[in-house]
Scaffold this motif. Structure first.
Motif, PDB file in Angstrom:
ATOM      1  N   LYS A  78       0.805  -1.222   0.000  1.00 18.19           N
ATOM      2  CA  LYS A  78       0.000   0.000   0.000  1.00 18.19           C
ATOM      3  C   LYS A  78       0.841   1.276   0.000  1.00 18.19           C
ATOM      4  CE  LYS A  78      -1.524   0.518   4.730  1.00 18.19           C
ATOM      5  NZ  LYS A  78      -2.612   0.359   5.657  1.00 18.19           N
ATOM      6  N   ASN A  79       2.079   1.240   0.509  1.00 13.27           N
ATOM      7  CA  ASN A  79       2.899   2.456   0.476  1.00 13.27           C
ATOM      8  C   ASN A  79       3.427   2.773  -0.919  1.00 13.27           C
ATOM      9  OD1 ASN A  79       4.559   0.292   0.358  1.00 13.27           O
ATOM     10  ND2 ASN A  79       5.721   0.766   2.212  1.00 13.27           N
ATOM     11  N   ASN A  80       3.297   1.824  -1.850  1.00 12.76           N
ATOM     12  CA  ASN A  80       3.750   2.064  -3.224  1.00 12.76           C
ATOM     13  C   ASN A  80       3.069   1.041  -4.139  1.00 12.76           C
ATOM     14  OD1 ASN A  80       5.138   2.884  -5.455  1.00 12.76           O
ATOM     15  ND2 ASN A  80       7.114   2.042  -4.819  1.00 12.76           N
ATOM     16  N   GLU A 104      -9.192   4.177  -3.416  1.00  9.94           N
ATOM     17  CA  GLU A 104      -9.467   5.580  -3.711  1.00  9.94           C
ATOM     18  C   GLU A 104     -10.927   5.641  -4.156  1.00  9.94           C
ATOM     19  OE1 GLU A 104      -6.705   8.113  -4.053  1.00  9.94           O
ATOM     20  OE2 GLU A 104      -8.563   9.258  -3.735  1.00  9.94           O
ATOM     21  N   LYS A 264      -5.545   3.420  -4.014  1.00 10.98           N
ATOM     22  CA  LYS A 264      -4.990   4.707  -3.616  1.00 10.98           C
ATOM     23  C   LYS A 264      -3.518   4.741  -4.036  1.00 10.98           C
ATOM     24  CE  LYS A 264      -6.522   6.501   0.330  1.00 10.98           C
ATOM     25  NZ  LYS A 264      -6.666   6.414   1.785  1.00 10.98           N
ATOM     26  N   GLY A 265      -3.132   5.813  -4.716  1.00  5.69           N
ATOM     27  CA  GLY A 265      -1.740   5.920  -5.160  1.00  5.69           C
ATOM     28  C   GLY A 265      -1.471   5.192  -6.459  1.00  5.69           C
ATOM     29  N   LYS A 267      -0.621   4.232 -10.177  1.00  9.09           N
ATOM     30  CA  LYS A 267       0.291   4.932 -11.089  1.00  9.09           C
ATOM     31  C   LYS A 267      -0.425   5.388 -12.372  1.00  9.09           C
ATOM     32  CE  LYS A 267       4.181   3.840  -8.750  1.00  9.09           C
ATOM     33  NZ  LYS A 267       3.614   2.970  -7.732  1.00  9.09           N
TER      34      LYS A 267
END
Lengths: 343, 583
Positions: A78-80, A104, A264-265, A267
């Motif tokens: 989840k951090n990337n 998201e 979320k996040g 790319k």
């Protein structure tokens, strides 16, 4: 990465070879694509994504996982995030993802048209299909034991089924959770009564399988006599030519929505949103019949395919109450493990 | 790297050498760094989840696991299963190694034994387990088809034990065979000529010399079983073991990574204990059998009954294995084996492995090619690296004293003991963000395999080095050869069997592993096993079987090629008198 390489370069000869080998490996780079984890098996996901590419020119790179594995990987990353979209899989998997804050919010154009139980209020997920549970039994097994296809939950308690049923394990499978909540529902949410039934059923269960459809092939092959599966898996087994019967309990049985969500996040958020727009609309759900995917479409404007409609005729099917299931899920599964699985 | 001088006089000399030999010091530093980065760091990230809750150190997570009845049951189950698998595997492996090395069998029969023994090792995961269900399940070919038994229970401890023993005894065989071959025949010959009975020689000479190899074979089997996931998930049913428990905690509907980490710690402790016991048992004795003096290399002939026993056991096994595999692999060549439709059919191979000629070049259009090429590439890069890192570690552990050598040795074993699922998740957690952003690429797959399979290189290296007399490398260094030169000219040639074993094991493991990489594979870098499991889940057994048979044939070809290329260890044997004339 650079720091490691410079370190390695100074090292003894054999170790330097290691660094060279690592450095030579190609990096990850993509253009005009969307990356997804699919919980739908590959033979359904692939044609859908190919249709999407045909319609939009966007290529979908995907890997298939069971719902638990997909969720574990999404949370670990989840951090990337490595993918943009989580595709398919029961809504309760998505509910667990919301708790970890991995999605998201996004409301596709179809959002307003979907019935309430097919969408998350904030758009954390939207449904792309509905999937009722069914009983599936091996016809040869039924004949050998002079049985009719089970038409009631109590029919499965028949000692003729001793050690011959396979169904999903609630520790890994959303199918199992839907099944347990179906049993709770038909017992008027009286937990003790529902668990008494499940304990009574236990001696007939040969194996609790890791994935929801894990038992379909054994039932098709006759290694097991029957089980409780999602309708897509059951009808798929039948379509492959296995001699199986699909039936419904007269007390009713639950159904689970299949969903899609943006991470979320992500790319490639724009391409990801386009995939969600497409999957939640008739554009994709009209294709189910063409590829013999027996999901019930979630979008109200999509016609139910006639042969699927015939199977579902007269069946008593109820949705699992998301609020009730969400609030009690962990406790009920823990109780299932303690009292039913390992008494 | 500064090394405080150890107390012992002998050790002081070694440490001096370490300082005088920058190549060696760098190698030790490099190995420490690599182990720290790819074994310790992910592990620490993982353990952080057990002991740290909201920034506070706590023992609650571990305590919760240790006091729960179900978790404890899984612990005892794992221990029992692992012990039995280690035992059965070692006995089977020894029986075959003995037959292959001591029966003076023709080369082609030894080759057949090699192939039959290695088949389970090169089979993609679940092949044994699924074959077992098809043979002994409620509708199995044997239980139902031949014996007509209805409603047998196939899921449980016995099935898992059988499948795991079959899957892992080849490792024992690979460890024991070169050791048996390397025992100086003079030692046994002397005992015989002093009038000892064969049994006495075996008991008091051969077996004691094999202690390190036997201990390693047992340890590897035990640890492999502890971490094995493919067999118990298919066959164990209600017999819960730690590895499946951990998988369910990570990827299950409950999603409890903290509990998974705590259980992984328990598993790690078990491995540590086994490792420690092994060290205790071996003690500080010498197991040297390869010294500067050559020997005849011809072992005394076995008595007739023993020879017959060994030979028929091996022959039966070959027939049994080949028959089993023939049954399984038929599935790829007929329309639908599950439903008994045995019409010959090549469509399954075509859909997976079709090749078309387009513009004068071959185009690999079959759906399996992508994952096949990636897998081969990853395995081919990982195998030699595993051998280098593993054997170099074994060398520095056995031949040099340095600070933290025990810790170093333990660290090389750690990644073996943790179930793949946990490794996969810990690798994602550790290497998903800069500066060590490795996930999503191919490098992380290679790294994962190198450090996961390295223990086999270390173990077989240590066992092999224990047999080689130190005076050989001392002689080399007295003659002013550098460590690198000693390694390449003296040690490496003697280590050939260990090199082969490591290459074979790491290559096949990289091609057949699934639990660790299922979390590391991506759409771009998908692996054969992940693809096969997808086919199994979709009920496309014939394609899965066809793919498996391609993998098996491919790996066997590679293995035989490796054996030819690297060769047997060239021990200086004195020419035996009964050499045929006219060579």
């Amino acid at each position: 990465m650079n720091t490691i390489r410079s370190w390695l370069r100074r090292m003894a000869q054999p170790v330097a070879a290691l660094a060279v080998a690592f450095a030579a490996l190609p990096a990850f780079a993509q253009a005009q694509t969307v990356n997804a984890y699919s919980i739908w098996p590959e033979n359904w996901a692939r044609p859908m994504f190919e249709e999407f590419e045909k319609a939009t020119g966007i290529k979908v790179n995907f890997v298939r996982f069971s719902s638990g594995e997909a969720l574990a990987r999404v949370i670990a990353e989840k951090n990337n995030p490595r993918v943009d979209v989580l595709f398919g899989g029961p809504v309760e998997t998505f509910a667990a993802g919301i708790a970890e804050g991995v999605f998201e919010s996004y409301k596709p154009p179809s959002f307003g048209k979907l019935p309430e139980r097919f969408r998350h209020a904030d758009g954390q997920w939207v449904a792309i299909a509905d999937d009722p549970l069914v009983f599936m039994t091996n016809n040869k097994f039924l004949k050998e034991n002079n049985l009719q296809p089970p038409a009631s939950w109590n029919d499965l308690l028949n000692p003729a089924y001793k050690n011959m049923l396979q169904m999903a394990d609630a520790r890994t499978s959303g199918t199992a959770v839907t099944r347990i909540f179906s049993i709770l529902e038909v017992n008027g949410r009286d937990e003790n009564k529902a668990f008494a039934y499940m304990k009574q059923l236990r001696p007939n269960v040969q194996l609790y399988t890791k994935s929801g459809g894990g038992g379909t092939l054994p039932v098709g092959l006759g290694q097991a006599g029957g089980g409780i599966f999602f309708i897509v898996d059951a009808l798929d087994t039948k379509a492959k030519g296995y001699d199986v019967a699909v039936s419904f309990p007269k007390e009713g049985i639950g159904t689970a929505a299949e969903a899609i969500a943006l991470l979320k996040g992500a790319k490639n958020p724009e391409a990801g949103k386009k995939l969600i727009d497409w999957a939640s609309s008739p554009a994709m759900q009209n294709q189910f019949a063409k590829y013999k995917i027996n999901f019930v479409p979630a979008h109200p404007e999509v016609q139910l395919e006639p042969s699927l409609a015939a199977v579902l005729q007269g069946a008593k099917i109820f949705p699992i109450d998301a609020a009730y299931a969400g609030a009690n899920r962990k406790r009920v599964v823990d109780r299932w493990i303690a009292e039913v699985l390992n008494p | 790297m500064s090394v405080p001088p150890p107390a012992a006089v002998a050790a002081a000399g070694v440490s001096e050498r370490l300082r005088a030999d920058p190549g060696l010091a760098l190698a030790v530093a490099a190995l420490w760094l690599l182990l720290g980065l790819f074994v310790l760091y992910p592990l620490v990230m993982l353990l952080g989840r057990v002991f740290i809750d909201n920034g506070q150190f706590t023992l609650q997570g571990l305590a919760a696991v240790l006091t729960d009845r179900h978790q404890l049951q899984a612990f005892w189950n794992s221990l029992l299963l692992g012990g039995l698998v280690g035992l059965v595997g070692t006995v089977l492996g020894f029986a075959f190694a003995f037959t292959a090395t001591r029966c003076n069998l023709p080369r082609w029969i030894v080759g057949l034994i090699d192939i039959a023994v290695l088949l389970p090792l090169v089979s993609p995961p679940f092949t044994t387990a699924i074959g077992y269900i098809f043979s002994f399940g409620p509708r199995g070919l044997i239980t139902y088809g031949v014996l007509g038994i209805k409603g047998v229970t196939v899921y449980g401890m016995t099935s898992t034990l059988t499948a795991e023993s079959l899957t892992y005894f080849p490792i024992a065989y690979l460890t024991l065979r070169p050791m048996l071959a390397a025992i100086d025949s003079n030692i046994e010959g002397m005992a015989l000529s002093l009038g000892a009975s064969r049994w006495r020689v075996f008991r008091t000479v051969t077996l004691p010399l094999l202690k390190p190899a036997l201990a390693n074979a047992f340890l590897l089997g035990f640890v492999e079983s502890l971490a094995d996931f493919g067999n118990p998930i298919v066959l164990a049913g209600n017999y819960e073991v730690l590895s499946t428990k951990i998988f369910f905690a990570v990827a299950g509907a409950q999603h409890d990574p903290g509990r998974a980490a705590a259980l992984a710690m328990v598993l790690l402790a078990l491995t540590l204990a086994a490792f420690w016991l092994q060290q205790r048992w071996l003690g500080r004795r010498s197991y040297v059998t390869v010294s500067g003096k050559g020997d005849g290399g011809i072992h005394a002939n076995l008595p007739r009954p023993l020879w017959l026993g060994c030979f028929s056991f091996a022959a039966l096994w070959i027939v049994f294995t080949l028959a089993c595999y023939a049954i399984i692999l038929t599935g790829g060549f007929v329309k639908d084996i599950g439903r008994g439709d045995l019409t010959p059919h090549l469509g399954h191979f075509a859909s997976g492995f079709a090749v078309e000629w387009r513009d004068g070049a071959p185009a690999f259009v079959g759906s399996a090619w992508d994952s096949f090429f990636t897998t081969v590439e990853v395995a081919a890069v990982a195998a030699p690296l595993t051998a280098i890192v593993g054997l170099l570690s074994a060398y520095v552990i056995t031949r040099h004293r340095f600070v933290g050598r025990r810790a170093f040795e333990f660290l090389t074993m750690v990644s073996f003991a943790i179930p793949g699922t946990v490794i996969g998740v810990s690798y994602i957690v550790a290497f998903n963000v800069a500066p060590l952003e490795l996930t999503g690429g191919m490098a992380i797959l290679v790294i994962c395999f190198v450090f996961r399979n390295m223990p086999v290189g270390v173990r077989s290296g240590i066992a092999a080095l224990a047999q080689i007399d130190r005076t050989l490398d001392e002689a080399s260094s007295t003659l002013r050869a550098s460590t690198v030169r000693t390694l390449s000219k003296v040690i490496l040639p003697l280590l050939r069997p260990a090199i082969v074993a490591t290459l074979v094991f790491s290559f096949t493991h990289a091609m057949t592993a699934v639990s660790a990489v299922i979390f590391l594979a991506t759409a771009k870098y998908n692996l054969a096993t992940v693809y096969i499991i997808g086919r199994v889940e979709a009920g496309e057994y014939p394609l899965a079987i066809a793919y498996s048979s391609v993998l098996i044939v491919f790996m066997l070809a590679v293995l035989l090629a490796v054996q030819k290329l690297v060769g047997e260890s060239r021990l200086g044997r004195r020419a035996a008198t009964e050499l045929p004339t006219g060579l």
